[in-house]
Enzyme design. Structure first.
Site, PDB file in Angstrom:
ATOM      1  N   THR A 168       1.472  -1.270   0.135  1.00  0.00           N
ATOM      2  CA  THR A 168       0.621  -0.029  -0.267  1.00  0.00           C
ATOM      3  C   THR A 168       0.919   1.622   0.188  1.00  0.00           C
ATOM      4  OG1 THR A 168      -1.962   1.657   1.040  1.00  0.00           O
ATOM      5  CG2 THR A 168      -0.394  -0.184   2.733  1.00  0.00           C
ATOM      6  N   GLU A 169       0.146   2.066  -0.925  1.00  0.00           N
ATOM      7  CA  GLU A 169       1.510   3.152  -1.543  1.00  0.00           C
ATOM      8  C   GLU A 169       1.117   3.900   0.128  1.00  0.00           C
ATOM      9  OE1 GLU A 169      -2.330   4.941  -3.703  1.00  0.00           O
ATOM     10  OE2 GLU A 169      -0.802   2.677  -2.863  1.00  0.00           O
ATOM     11  N   ASN A 170       0.356   3.856   1.266  1.00  0.00           N
ATOM     12  CA  ASN A 170       0.822   4.789   2.023  1.00  0.00           C
ATOM     13  C   ASN A 170       1.863   4.465   3.347  1.00  0.00           C
ATOM     14  OD1 ASN A 170      -1.616   3.053   2.327  1.00  0.00           O
ATOM     15  ND2 ASN A 170      -2.257   3.724   4.510  1.00  0.00           N
ATOM     16  N   SER A 220       8.296   4.971  -0.087  1.00  0.00           N
ATOM     17  CA  SER A 220       7.073   3.556  -0.584  1.00  0.00           C
ATOM     18  C   SER A 220       6.716   3.520  -1.897  1.00  0.00           C
ATOM     19  CB  SER A 220       6.193   4.168   0.115  1.00  0.00           C
ATOM     20  OG  SER A 220       4.483   3.125  -0.810  1.00  0.00           O
TER      21      SER A 220
END
Length: 214
Positions: free
Chosen positions: A43-45, A85
């Protein structure tokens, strides 16, 4: 099985053991339920090792996916900052990314971040479609008003050009190839002609057309 889970389950069939896969918001977030347990979701967060959506006491505010849903991290999960990320994304370390779409063109162009007359779209994914070798679209075949979402050319602002590999819908699966769109899977009870009538481009039928699980 409802439409959203049917799509997510079919998307999960593309993943293999050891893959690191990014999941976008909405339907893509359902994929961990149907995937090989050794697939690591990104997840890019800021986390690799996204597990199923958390329930009850397992909900922890610190672990949220791109859709804002609390999830249970898998054993071996790793958290990091946003810069790291996106470095993972930009360096090509993902096996694939799964995204929703507003429009997909026959040449694989993707529009999913904005549409005229609306303040926001589904979220920007320019880095994701540029950095992942495979882009899988999870979406319903038509809009709520019945308009086609698979077009000859996108009319909305593009997220990426020629980036889409597979389009998974509730009625079938379409591959984007150099020779055009190819129907590879179809829901039982739906004909290729039914799907062809709901998209703008010409549609070829695979010689090995499979029945999609309902």
């Amino acid at each position: 099985m409802d439409i959203r889970n049917r799509i997510a389950k079919r998307v999960a069939a593309y993943f293999k053991a050891g893959d690191v896969v990014n999941l976008g918001i909405g339907m893509p977030a359902l994929c961990p339920t149907y995937s090989d347990p050794t697939v690591m979701f990104h997840t890019e967060n800021g986390l690799i090792g996204v597990g199923p959506v958390a329930q009850g006491v397992r909900k922890v505010e610190n672990f949220c996916n791109a859709s804002g849903q609390e999830f249970t991290p898998l054993a071996g999960a790793c958290a990091f900052d946003s810069a790291t990320s996106f470095a993972i994304v930009r360096s090509g370390r993902l096996a694939a990314t799964v995204l929703g779409a507003l429009q997909v063109a026959e040449n694989g162009d993707l529009a999913n971040w904005a549409r005229p007359g609306y303040m926001v779209g589904m979220g920007g994914a320019m880095d994701l479609v540029s950095g992942a070798p495979k882009v899988i679209i999870a979406m319903e075949l038509c809009t709520k008003k019945g308009a086609p979402k698979i077009l000859k050319e996108c009319s909305f602002p593009l997220t990426g050009k020629g980036c889409v590999s597979h389009i998974v819908t509730e009625q079938g699966v379409i591959d984007v190839t150099p020779d055009g769109l190819v129907l590879t899977d179809i829901l039982e009870g739906v004909s290729p002609e039914d799907i062809a009538s709901k998209i703008e481009p010409n549609l070829r039928i695979s010689d090995d057309l499979k029945i999609m699980e309902a």
